[in-house]
Design an enzyme around this catalytic site. Structure first.
Site, PDB file in Angstrom:
ATOM      1  N   SER A 244      -0.727  -5.916  57.582  1.00 21.85           N
ATOM      2  CA  SER A 244      -2.182  -5.800  57.442  1.00 21.85           C
ATOM      3  C   SER A 244      -2.892  -6.770  58.384  1.00 21.85           C
ATOM      4  O   SER A 244      -4.107  -6.733  58.509  1.00 21.85           O
ATOM      5  CB  SER A 244      -2.597  -6.052  55.986  1.00 21.85           C
ATOM      6  OG  SER A 244      -2.164  -7.321  55.554  1.00 21.85           O
TER       7      SER A 244
ATOM      8  N   ASP B   6      23.937 -28.975  74.612  1.00 19.23           N
ATOM      9  CA  ASP B   6      24.326 -27.703  75.248  1.00 19.23           C
ATOM     10  C   ASP B   6      25.698 -27.780  75.909  1.00 19.23           C
ATOM     11  O   ASP B   6      26.542 -26.906  75.731  1.00 19.23           O
ATOM     12  CB  ASP B   6      23.309 -27.320  76.345  1.00 19.23           C
ATOM     13  CG  ASP B   6      22.127 -26.550  75.788  1.00 19.23           C
ATOM     14  OD1 ASP B   6      22.259 -25.981  74.693  1.00 19.23           O
ATOM     15  OD2 ASP B   6      21.086 -26.521  76.459  1.00 19.23           O
TER      16      ASP B   6
ATOM     17  N   ARG C 296      16.484 -24.712  94.683  1.00 23.54           N
ATOM     18  CA  ARG C 296      16.785 -25.295  93.355  1.00 23.54           C
ATOM     19  C   ARG C 296      18.295 -25.390  93.145  1.00 23.54           C
ATOM     20  O   ARG C 296      18.793 -26.353  92.553  1.00 23.54           O
ATOM     21  CB  ARG C 296      16.146 -24.458  92.243  1.00 23.54           C
ATOM     22  CG  ARG C 296      14.647 -24.647  92.158  1.00 23.54           C
ATOM     23  CD  ARG C 296      14.132 -24.300  90.777  1.00 23.54           C
ATOM     24  NE  ARG C 296      14.481 -25.318  89.790  1.00 23.54           N
ATOM     25  CZ  ARG C 296      14.351 -25.166  88.477  1.00 23.54           C
ATOM     26  NH1 ARG C 296      13.890 -24.034  87.985  1.00 23.54           N
ATOM     27  NH2 ARG C 296      14.699 -26.119  87.626  1.00 23.54           N
TER      28      ARG C 296
ATOM     29  N   HIS D 178     -12.711 -13.545  58.935  1.00 21.35           N
ATOM     30  CA  HIS D 178     -11.655 -13.258  59.920  1.00 21.35           C
ATOM     31  C   HIS D 178     -12.172 -13.494  61.333  1.00 21.35           C
ATOM     32  O   HIS D 178     -13.253 -13.003  61.692  1.00 21.35           O
ATOM     33  CB  HIS D 178     -11.178 -11.807  59.786  1.00 21.35           C
ATOM     34  CG  HIS D 178     -10.517 -11.520  58.473  1.00 21.35           C
ATOM     35  ND1 HIS D 178     -11.238 -11.313  57.325  1.00 21.35           N
ATOM     36  CD2 HIS D 178      -9.205 -11.435  58.136  1.00 21.35           C
ATOM     37  CE1 HIS D 178     -10.396 -11.106  56.313  1.00 21.35           C
ATOM     38  NE2 HIS D 178      -9.160 -11.166  56.779  1.00 21.35           N
TER      39      HIS D 178
END
Length: 533
Positions: free
Chosen positions: A232, A355, A418, A146
Site C-alpha cells: 500500500s 574479505d 586502476r 503523506h
C-alpha cells in the site's frame, strides 16, 4: 531515549530459562488491498494466520462498493481489529469521487464498529468536528500526512505533529519519502520524543529501516504485507520477514542495530545469516539492509552507540578506510574495510578487513581438493599465478591475500590504470579486462572475480569468455547471488574446480560476527542458514 513514553516501555523481561521473552508494544498491521469483498475476507483470515495485530482495509481498492452492506460484512467477518482507510487520489490513493461521500463512508465504518479510521490531515478538522459526540469510546482516529517527495527538517516535522494533534487526532501518522537513508533519522527523532501515539514511516528502499526499527524507537504500528510486492506504500516488508527475518517482536529500546551497507544492497543475504544467529544466541541485536549513497554522511548521522556495527560492501569499502577512527593494519595495507565496529565505550569506529581471509581460505580449499593436497601447513597458492578481476575493495583484499600466500598476482580491470595501481602495490602485473581473454602464459592458473559482473539481475553477464577458462585450475566468484554465476557454470564445463562466493561470504562472516557480538561464530549454523538460499 525518552523512556517516559509509554510506547517505549518493554513488557516481559528475561524468562527464567534465559530466553528472551520481552515484546515491544508496536503493532503489526497488514494492508488489505483486494478489489472484492470476498478476497478481502480471505486476506483477513490470512493476516490472522500470519499473527498480525490488525488489518488496514483499503476501501479505495474495491471495484464495486456498497458501503452499508459491505462495511457490515467486513467488520463482522474480520477476525482482527480493523483500520479503515478510504484514500483519495490527492493523497496517493485510488478514490476519485465526491469528498462528502468518502467521509460519510468513514463515519459509517466508525458507527458500525471499526476499531480505527484513518483520515487525512487536509480534511481532519472538519471530519473530527462532524463526529463530535458520535464517536464510540473504543474507536481511535488516525490523522495522517503523506509526503511523496522528501522528508522535511526535524523542525518542520515537529510542527506537522503539532498541527495533526490540534485536529483532535488520537494517533498521529506521518509518512515521508527517503531521498537518502539519513532522512529516516529525523523520523526516529520525532518518534522517540513524541508524547502522543505516533506512526512514523519513511517510504522507499532507503526508508526500509523505519519500518523495522520503529519497534525500537516507539512507533505505534508498522505495516507488513501478505505477499512481496502487494504493497500500500513503497518499501513495505512482508509480515513474514518482520517475524522470521527481523525477529520484530523481540526488538526494543536497548536492541543494538547492525547492518549491511551497500549500493545496491537488497540482494544481500547478510540479514538472514546474522539475525538467525542473534536469535539462537539470545543476542539483543538486529541486522538490516542499509542502502547508503554517502558513507561518511550515514556514519555521522547514525552516530549513537545503538548503531553498533556494519558490514560494508560495494561500492563503499575503500571510502570506509577514511571514515573510521582507527583501521586495522592489514585493512590499511589492503586499502579497504568491510567490517566497521563502533566502540560501546566512546563511540569510535574501528575498521577491519575480513574479505581476504574468507576468500583466500575458500580458494585454498578448492586447490587442496583438486590436487588432493593434505598438508595445511603450507599454502597451495604458493608459486601459483593468481589472476584477480577488479581493483576495488574486494580486489585489493584478494590480491593482498594471494600475495601473502606466495602467489604471483595479476590484476585485470576495466580501467587499466586502476589495475596497474593495485598491481604496483602488491608487486604484480596488470591487464585491461579486454586483454584477459587472450592471457594464458601457463596452465593451471587461479582466477578470482571480485566485481559485480554476473550478479542478479544481470545474471547473463560474465567477465571472461568461456574459451579462456580452460587455462584455470580453480575459478572463484565473489558474487553469490546467484550461487552459481554464468562464469562459474562455464568454468566447470571447461574443467575447472569452482569456488562459490557463498564460501567467501560465510568465511568472512565468522570474524565479523565475533567482532560484533563478542561471541564465538556459530559456523555450522551459518552453513545451514546459507544452504537454504
Amino acid at each position: 531515549m525518552d523512556t517516559a513514553n509509554p510506547l517505549l516501555v518493554s513488557g516481559l523481561k528475561m524468562a527464567g530459562d534465559g530466553s528472551e521473552m520481552r515484546k515491544n508494544p508496536t503493532l503489526i498491521c497488514v494492508p488489505i488491498m483486494a478489489d472484492s469483498i470476498d478476497k478481502m475476507v480471505a486476506d483477513m483470515a490470512k493476516a490472522k494466520a500470519s499473527n498480525a495485530d490488525l488489518v488496514e482495509i483499503r476501501l479505495d481498492s474495491l471495484k464495486n462498493f456498497n458501503p452499508f452492506e459491505d462495511l457490515k460484512v467486513l467488520i463482522k467477518e474480520c477476525p482482527l481489529p480493523t483500520l479503515f482507510t478510504y484514500r483519495p487520489v490527492w493523497e496517493g490513493g485510488m478514490y476519485d469521487g465526491d469528498e462528502k461521500e468518502r467521509l460519510d463512508v468513514l463515519q459509517l465504518a466508525m458507527e458500525l464498529g471499526a476499531d480505527y479510521i484513518d483520515v487525512e490531515l487536509k480534511v481532519a478538522h472538519e471530519f473530527i468536528k462532524s463526529i463530535n459526540g458520535k464517536k464510540p469510546e473504543k474507536i481511535k482516529v488516525i490523522v495522517s500526512s503523506h509526503n511523496y517527495q522528501n522528508t522535511p527538517s526535524v523542525e518542520a516535522l515537529g510542527n506537522l505533529v503539532a498541527k495533526i494533534q490540534s485536529t483532535g487526532a488520537d494517533i498521529v501518522k506521518i509518512a515521508t519519502t527517503a531521498v537518502d537513508i539519513t532522512d529516516v533519522a529525523r523520523i526516529f527523532q520525532i518518534t522517540v520524543h513524541s508524547q502522543v501515539p505516533i506512526i512514523g514511516l519513511v517510504m522507499g528502499e532507503r526508508g526500509l529501516i523505519s519500518r523495522i526499527l520503529c519497534a525500537k524507537f516507539g512507533g505505534y504500528l508498522t505495516f507488513g504485507t501478505l505477499e512481496p510486492g502487494v504493497i500500500s506504500a513503497p518499501g513495505q516488508p512482508t509480515i513474514k520477514d518482520l517475524f522470521d527475518l527481523y525477529n520484530f517482536r523481540q526488538l526494543g529500546p536497548d536492541t543494538k542495530v547492525y547492518g549491511i551497507i551497500g549500493k545496491p544492497v537488497g540482494h544481500s543475504k547478510s540479514p538472514m545469516l546474522y539475525n538467525e544467529a542473534f536469535k539462537s544466541a539470545g543476542f539483543n541485536g538486529v541486522f538490516v539492509h542499509l542502502l547508503v549513497d554517502d558513507l561518511a554522511k550515514f556514519l555521522q548521522t547514525y552516530s549513537s552507540i545503538d548503531f553498533a556495527g556494519f558490514s560494508c560492501t560495494i561500492p563503499h569499502k575503500e571510502a570506509a578506510v577514511k571514515c573510521c577512527d582507527e583501521v586495522d593494519p592489514i585493512a590499511k595495507s589492503i586499502g579497504a574495510v568491510n567490517c566497521i565496529v563502533r566502540s560501546q565505550s566512546d563511540g569510535k569506529l574501528f575498521g577491519y578487513n575480513t574479505d581476504y581471509i574468507g576468500a583466500i581460505s575458500a580458494i585454498e580449499d578448492g586447490l587442496r581438493a583438486r590436487y588432493n593436497i593434505s598438508s595445511i601447513t603450507s599454502s597451495p597458492l604458493a608459486g601459483k599465478l593468481f589472476v584477480v578481476i577488479g581493483a576495488g575493495g574486494a580486489g585489493k583484499a584478494l590480491a593482498y591475500g594471494a600475495k601473502q600466500k606466495g602467489a604471483r598476482v595479476v590484476v585485470a580491470n576495466r580501467t587499466y590504470e586502476r589495475a596497474r595501481e593495485l598491481a604496483d602495490v602488491v608487486g604484480g602485473d596488470a591487464l585491461s579486462l579486454d586483454d584477459l581473454a587472450c592471457f594464458h602464459p601457463e596452465e593451471g592458473m587461479v582466477l578470482a572475480n571480485t566485481t559485480s559482473i554476473g550478479m542478479q539481475p544481470k545474471i547473463d553477464e560474465t567477465p571472461i569468455p568461456k574459451n579462456a577458462l580452460k587455462y584455470y585450475s580453480v575459478v572463484f566468484d565473489a558474487v553469490y547471488t546467484p550461487k552459481i554465476t554464468r562464469m562459474l557454470q562455464e568454468a566447470e564445463e571447461a574443467g575447472a574446480t569452482i569456488v562459490s562466493g557463498l564460501e567467501m561470504f560465510i568465511g568472512q562472516a565468522y570474524e565479523q560476527y565475533e567482532r560484533f557480538t563478542g561471541l564465538p561464530a556459530p559456523k555450522e549454523q551459518f552453513r545451514r542458514t546459507m544452504s537454504k538460499y
